[in-house]
Design an enzyme around this catalytic site. Structure first.
Site, PDB file in Angstrom:
ATOM      1  CD  GLU A 140      -3.283   3.255  -5.317  1.00 21.44           C
ATOM      2  OE1 GLU A 140      -4.366   2.682  -5.526  1.00 21.44           O
ATOM      3  OE2 GLU A 140      -2.249   2.643  -5.002  1.00 21.44           O
TER       4      GLU A 140
ATOM      5  NE  ARG B 116      -4.254  -1.517   0.183  1.00 18.56           N
ATOM      6  CZ  ARG B 116      -4.399  -2.613  -0.538  1.00 18.56           C
ATOM      7  NH1 ARG B 116      -3.407  -2.987  -1.351  1.00 18.56           N
ATOM      8  NH2 ARG B 116      -5.489  -3.337  -0.471  1.00 18.56           N
TER       9      ARG B 116
ATOM     10  CG  HIS C 275      -3.508  -0.645  -6.796  1.00 16.48           C
ATOM     11  ND1 HIS C 275      -3.875   0.009  -5.647  1.00 16.48           N
ATOM     12  CD2 HIS C 275      -3.446  -1.959  -6.463  1.00 16.48           C
ATOM     13  CE1 HIS C 275      -4.038  -0.868  -4.660  1.00 16.48           C
ATOM     14  NE2 HIS C 275      -3.782  -2.072  -5.130  1.00 16.48           N
TER      15      HIS C 275
END
Length: 307
Positions: free
Chosen positions: A262, A233, A280
């Site tokens: 994000e 993360r 991602h």
């Protein structure tokens, strides 16, 4: 018989939505103009809900799901899900572990190789015509025989370790507690591990407990010949320090799949040749996302079969 009502909290991949609609009377909360008003009138109809790690499940939403007994989440991470509060309210939270281990681990290996071998920078070198004009690209770095440190050694970390062994890497790891069955050297001190390693791969849960664990000090210890890979993360690393050290050369290279805010990525990274960026995509293959979707469905089916 009428289908069981099912509340979908946020957007899902089309395949998953289709599979849910075959089995349940799906209602999409995210398409309601007045979601709060909708829940005030209709929450009592839903025994089950579906979310994802992107949509999450916060305490305020849990309070509104007055009749929900199970929430099936698309994704393995739980940092966006208030699992403890849900359990306190008697709601079971199910996710999709294991089915994404291999492809997420593959992304870690890809990012490590792409960063150390300057894959993206060399692609631009060829496309720009510099090779054809007689220039030579700088030498890159190999990983054979190098020490690679894993920050986290859970399901995915263990798969990464196995794959790194195939590349001849010396795998070590840092976790809060030593894994008694792990055949790798454990480091209590993350800075010391970074100092001893050619690369670090972050693969640990997000959340308050791990926020900023990859600190400026850790990245500086990894050094100008070191490579940092993050498929965990964005919050696990001091992102500002990461950008600054990549700019200054105090950190050699990075492969990054996850970010703090994000989809907003620090623009300073766009100009750097020593970093490989991904949006991602750790588990984002057709095969794995289908398997994750199937697990979301089976989690619901197993619950209702038993209840």
């Amino acid at each position: 018989m009428p289908k069981q009502p099912l509340l979908v909290l946020g957007p899902l991949m089309p395949y998953l939505l289709e599979e849910l609609e075959k089995r349940y009377a799906v209602e999409k909360l995210y398409e309601e103009k007045d979601a709060l008003g909708f829940l005030e009138k209709n929450a009592s109809r839903f025994r089950a809900a579906v979310t994802s790690t992107f949509t999450g499940l916060k305490a305020d939403m849990i309070d509104l799901l007055t009749a929900v007994e199970i929430v099936s989440s698309f994704g393995v991470g739980t940092d966006s899900l208030d699992v403890a509060y849900a359990e306190k309210k008697g709601i079971k939270v199910a996710n999709t572990p294991d089915v994404l281990n291999e492809d997420t681990a593959n992304m870690a290996i890809v990012l490590l190789l792409a960063a150390t071998r300057d894959l993206v920078a060399n692609d631009r070198f060829v496309r720009s015509g510099r090779w054809a004009r007689g220039e030579n690209a700088p030498l890159s770095l190999g990983i054979e025989g190098k020490k690679v440190g894993l920050v986290g050694l859970g399901r995915i970390g263990s798969v990464i370790a196995r794959k790194l062994e195939a590349f001849g890497c010396d795998v070590v790891y840092h976790t809060r507690n030593r894994k008694p069955d792990a055949p790798y050297t454990h480091y209590d001190d993350l800075v010391a591990m970074a100092r001893d390693c050619a690369a670090l791969i972050a693969i640990l849960p997000g959340g308050a407990a791990t926020q900023g664990i990859i600190s400026r000090e850790v990245l500086q210890a990894l050094g100008p010949e070191g490579t940092f890979v993050n498929i965990a993360r964005g919050t696990v690393v001091d992102e500002a320090a990461l950008v600054e050290l990549l700019q200054s050369g105090e950190l050699g290279r990075a492969g990054i799949d996850v970010f703090v805010d994000e989809p907003n990525v620090p623009e300073a990274l766009f100009k750097l040749d020593n970093v490989v960026l991904q949006p991602h995509m750790g588990s984002a293959t057709v095969e794995t996302r289908k398997a994750m979707a199937d697990r979301v469905v089976s989690n619901l089916e197993k619950y209702f079969a038993a209840n």
